[in-house]
Design an enzyme around this catalytic site. Sequence first.
Site, PDB file in Angstrom:
ATOM      1  NE  ARG A  27      -0.012   1.410   3.431  1.00  0.00           N
ATOM      2  CZ  ARG A  27       0.918   2.153   3.707  1.00  0.00           C
ATOM      3  NH1 ARG A  27       2.374   1.760   3.761  1.00  0.00           N
ATOM      4  NH2 ARG A  27       0.793   3.548   3.826  1.00  0.00           N
ATOM      5  N   GLY A  28       0.394   2.495   0.128  1.00  0.00           N
ATOM      6  CA  GLY A  28       1.019   3.641  -0.314  1.00  0.00           C
ATOM      7  C   GLY A  28       1.089   4.039  -1.739  1.00  0.00           C
ATOM      8  NE  ARG A  88      -6.050   1.111  -1.969  1.00  0.00           N
ATOM      9  CZ  ARG A  88      -5.669   1.741  -0.954  1.00  0.00           C
ATOM     10  NH1 ARG A  88      -3.949   1.331  -0.494  1.00  0.00           N
ATOM     11  NH2 ARG A  88      -6.047   2.437   0.041  1.00  0.00           N
ATOM     12  CG  ASP A 127      -2.779   8.497  -1.194  1.00  0.00           C
ATOM     13  OD1 ASP A 127      -2.913   8.839  -0.267  1.00  0.00           O
ATOM     14  OD2 ASP A 127      -2.625   6.988  -1.673  1.00  0.00           O
TER      15      ASP A 127
HETATM   16  O1  MRU Z   1      -4.419   3.256   2.221  1.00  0.00           O
HETATM   17  P1  MRU Z   1      -3.012   3.467   2.111  1.00  0.00           P
HETATM   18  O2  MRU Z   1      -2.230   2.734   3.358  1.00  0.00           O
HETATM   19  O3  MRU Z   1      -2.400   3.075   0.872  1.00  0.00           O
HETATM   20  O4  MRU Z   1      -2.688   5.229   2.196  1.00  0.00           O
HETATM   21  C1  MRU Z   1      -1.403   5.680   2.003  1.00  0.00           C
HETATM   22  C2  MRU Z   1      -1.351   6.932   2.445  1.00  0.00           C
HETATM   23  O5  MRU Z   1      -2.143   7.704   2.564  1.00  0.00           O
HETATM   24  C3  MRU Z   1      -0.307   7.547   2.225  1.00  0.00           C
HETATM   25  O6  MRU Z   1       0.035   8.974   3.235  1.00  0.00           O
HETATM   26  C4  MRU Z   1      -0.118   8.211   0.949  1.00  0.00           C
HETATM   27  O7  MRU Z   1      -0.165   6.985   0.135  1.00  0.00           O
HETATM   28  C5  MRU Z   1       1.309   8.933   0.680  1.00  0.00           C
HETATM   29  S1  MRU Z   1       2.690   7.528   0.224  1.00  0.00           S
HETATM   30  C6  MRU Z   1       4.146   8.295   0.331  1.00  0.00           C
END
Ligand code: MRU
Length: 365
Positions: A53-54, A90, A242
Site C-alpha cells: 500500500r502507499g 484502488r 495519494d
Molecule cells: O491506504 P494507504 O495505506 O495506501 O494510504 C497511504 C497514504 O495515505 C499515504 O499517506 C500516501 O499514500 C502517501 S505515500 C508516500
Amino acid sequence: MKIDGRHYRTIFPEADGRSVQVIDQTRLPFAFELKRLASLDDAAVAIRTMVVRGAPLIGVTAAYGLALAMREDPSDGGIERACTTLAATRPTAINLRWALDRAAGLLRRAPETEREALAFAEAARIADEDVASCRSIGEHGAKILAEIAAKKSGPVKVLTHCNAGWLATVDWGTALAPIYVAHDAGVPVHVYVDETRPRNQGAALTAFELNAHGVPHTVIADNAGGHLMQHGDIDVCIVGSDRTTASGDVCNKIGTYLKALAASDNRVPFYAALPFSTIDWTLEDGVRDIPIEERDAREVTHLTGRTEDGGFATVQVVSPGSPVANPAFDVTPARLVTGIITERGVCEASADGLATLYPERRRAA
Ligand code: MRU
C-alpha cells in the site's frame, strides 16, 4: 531501509527474473515476512488487500504486475486486460494509473516477443526513479527541519499522519524521508505519529519504521493532534499524498484534512511531501474531482492485534447492527497547505507554485 542489519526495498525482482518479492505489510509490525508475486492476479490481489500500500509503492507494484502479465499474454489484448485489472484495484492514488500508462505506452510500441523483458526493465526503472525522487524529497525537506531546529532548543516536533515512509514507497518514503535525512545528519527530531484509524498505518507501520531507524517518536490517538498543536507541542506537520491536483489540493489518508485545519488555526506549518508521479495535472478541484475510495465496513467495526500470549485476535469494536461508512481519503485544499516538498524542491501549494518546479507542465494561457 535496514531491518536487522539487512537493506530491503519494499519490492524487488527475484534472481530468477520470473517473480517479485514484496514485504507483506498486513503482517507488520509483529512479523516481517516477504511474499512472492508470480502473476498478474498475485499483483492485483496484493494491491487490493493492502499487502502493499502507499501511493508510490502501488504504482511500482502495478508496473511489475503488468510485467508478470506479459509473460502470460503479451498481446495488445493482454496489455489492455492487465491494465484494466490493475487500475481497478484502488481508485484514489494516481501513481497507479501513472505507472500503468507509462509502461503500457512503451509496450504497445514494441513487438510482442520483446514485451516481457521490456516491461520488467521499465518496472525496475520506475522503482529506481522512485528511490531517487524520495531521497531528493528527503534532502529538500530536511532543510526545512534544520531551519526550524536552528531557531529553537530541543528536538523539532513533527506530526505525521498515516504511513508515508519507506513502506509506502520503494525506499526512503515521502513525508518520512526529510525526517530520516535530518535525523541521519544529526538534527534532533521527535515524531508524533497519528495512529490513523481505521487501519492504523501510523501505529503499525510508521512506528515500526521509526523504531527500526532509531528515530524518537510518540504514537498518539488520531484526535490528539489538535490539542498538542494548541499547546505548542508540534513545530511542523508533514504528510504524504495519494493525489495532488494541478492547483495544489492534497488528497491523503482520511483525517489529514482535520490536521491541516488544526495546523492552520494554530499557525503550525503544514507540508505535503510527494513525487511528481503523485500530481494529477488533469484536475484542479480536488474536493470535487478526486475519486475517494470507500473501503470495507469491517475495517471500522473490527480490530486485529496481538494478544498478550503472543497470538492474534480480531475483536468487534462497534455496536452490532450500526451502519458504518469508511471513506479512505480526504482532500486538504491548497489554502491550508504551507508548501509542497517534491524531488525538485519546495513550492507553494498553487498552480503557480507547482509551475515554478515543473515549468514544462504550465498550461498555455
Ligand atoms: O491506504 P494507504 O495505506 O495506501 O494510504 C497511504 C497514504 O495515505 C499515504 O499517506 C500516501 O499514500 C502517501 S505515500 C508516500
